[in-house]
Design a protein around this motif. Structure first.
Motif, mmCIF file in Angstrom:
data_model
loop_
_atom_site.group_PDB
_atom_site.id
_atom_site.type_symbol
_atom_site.label_atom_id
_atom_site.label_comp_id
_atom_site.label_asym_id
_atom_site.label_seq_id
_atom_site.Cartn_x
_atom_site.Cartn_y
_atom_site.Cartn_z
ATOM 1 N N GLU A 1 0.724 -1.222 0.078
ATOM 2 C CA GLU A 1 -0.094 -0.137 -0.133
ATOM 3 C C GLU A 1 0.863 1.268 0.053
ATOM 4 O OE1 GLU A 1 -3.519 1.782 2.633
ATOM 5 O OE2 GLU A 1 -3.577 -0.355 2.274
ATOM 6 N N GLU A 2 1.883 1.306 0.569
ATOM 7 C CA GLU A 2 2.798 2.514 0.761
ATOM 8 C C GLU A 2 3.925 2.440 -0.206
ATOM 9 O OE1 GLU A 2 2.142 5.279 2.338
ATOM 10 O OE2 GLU A 2 0.158 4.179 2.731
ATOM 11 N N TRP A 3 3.831 1.676 -0.991
ATOM 12 C CA TRP A 3 5.158 1.553 -2.222
ATOM 13 C C TRP A 3 5.227 2.905 -2.876
ATOM 14 C CZ3 TRP A 3 4.789 0.579 -7.839
ATOM 15 C CH2 TRP A 3 5.902 0.242 -8.250
ATOM 16 N N LEU A 4 6.372 3.501 -2.930
ATOM 17 C CA LEU A 4 6.538 4.613 -3.369
ATOM 18 C C LEU A 4 5.475 5.917 -3.061
ATOM 19 C CD1 LEU A 4 7.244 3.637 -7.283
ATOM 20 C CD2 LEU A 4 8.885 4.366 -5.810
ATOM 21 N N GLY A 5 5.057 5.959 -1.750
ATOM 22 C CA GLY A 5 4.102 6.699 -1.250
ATOM 23 C C GLY A 5 2.858 6.573 -1.436
ATOM 24 N N GLY A 6 2.394 5.291 -1.861
ATOM 25 C CA GLY A 6 1.061 5.025 -1.633
ATOM 26 C C GLY A 6 0.418 5.338 -3.088
ATOM 27 N N TYR A 7 -0.710 4.732 -3.345
ATOM 28 C CA TYR A 7 -1.568 4.586 -4.592
ATOM 29 C C TYR A 7 -1.574 5.979 -5.389
ATOM 30 C CZ TYR A 7 -4.436 3.388 -8.420
ATOM 31 O OH TYR A 7 -5.258 3.078 -9.637
ATOM 32 N N GLY A 8 -1.820 6.936 -4.619
ATOM 33 C CA GLY A 8 -2.153 8.464 -5.360
ATOM 34 C C GLY A 8 -0.932 9.273 -5.260
#
Length: 126
Positions: free
Chosen positions: A30-37
């Motif tokens: 979920e938090e990969w690269l700062g999250g989906y958004g």
């Protein structure tokens, strides 16, 4: 002349598939690269899909030029579509990590628009 656009299209699809698969290894976090958004994740998704979208434009261009027998008349749109095919995913991925690079998006965008407009002009003349 248009064969290079066909090669670029299929190479773009291959790269889109490979990079999509690599990114897909981490999408469940979920938090990969700062999250989906997050900016990074959005730009990487845009870069991934731009490989496919511009590949379809290059395929359509190739078959249009061949079917209308105007292959010798289309060096400008050919070059512009190639600039877009290289530039759009490159700028997307680079801007994911260096945000100021986003100011270069006009280059591939105008290349694609210019390619379409010049191709339409050539078709109109015939």
């Amino acid at each position: 002349m248009t064969e290079i656009n066909l090669y670029a299209a299929w190479i773009g699809m291959l790269l889109g598939g490979i990079l999509g698969a690599v990114q897909g290894l981490f999408f469940h976090k979920e938090e990969w690269l700062g999250g989906y958004g997050s900016w990074q994740r959005r730009m990487m998704r845009l870069g991934h899909i731009s490989f496919f979208g511009i590949a379809f434009i290059n395929i359509a261009f190739t078959f249009t030029a061949k079917s209308l027998n105007i292959e010798q008349e289309v060096p400008l749109p050919s070059a512009l579509f190639l600039i877009g095919a290289i530039g759009m995913p490159l700028i997307c991925y680079l801007s994911a990590f260096k945000k100021p690079i986003r100011h270069l998006f006009f280059i591939p965008a105008l290349s694609i628009i210019g390619g379409i407009m010049s191709l339409l002009w050539i078709i109109y003349k015939y």
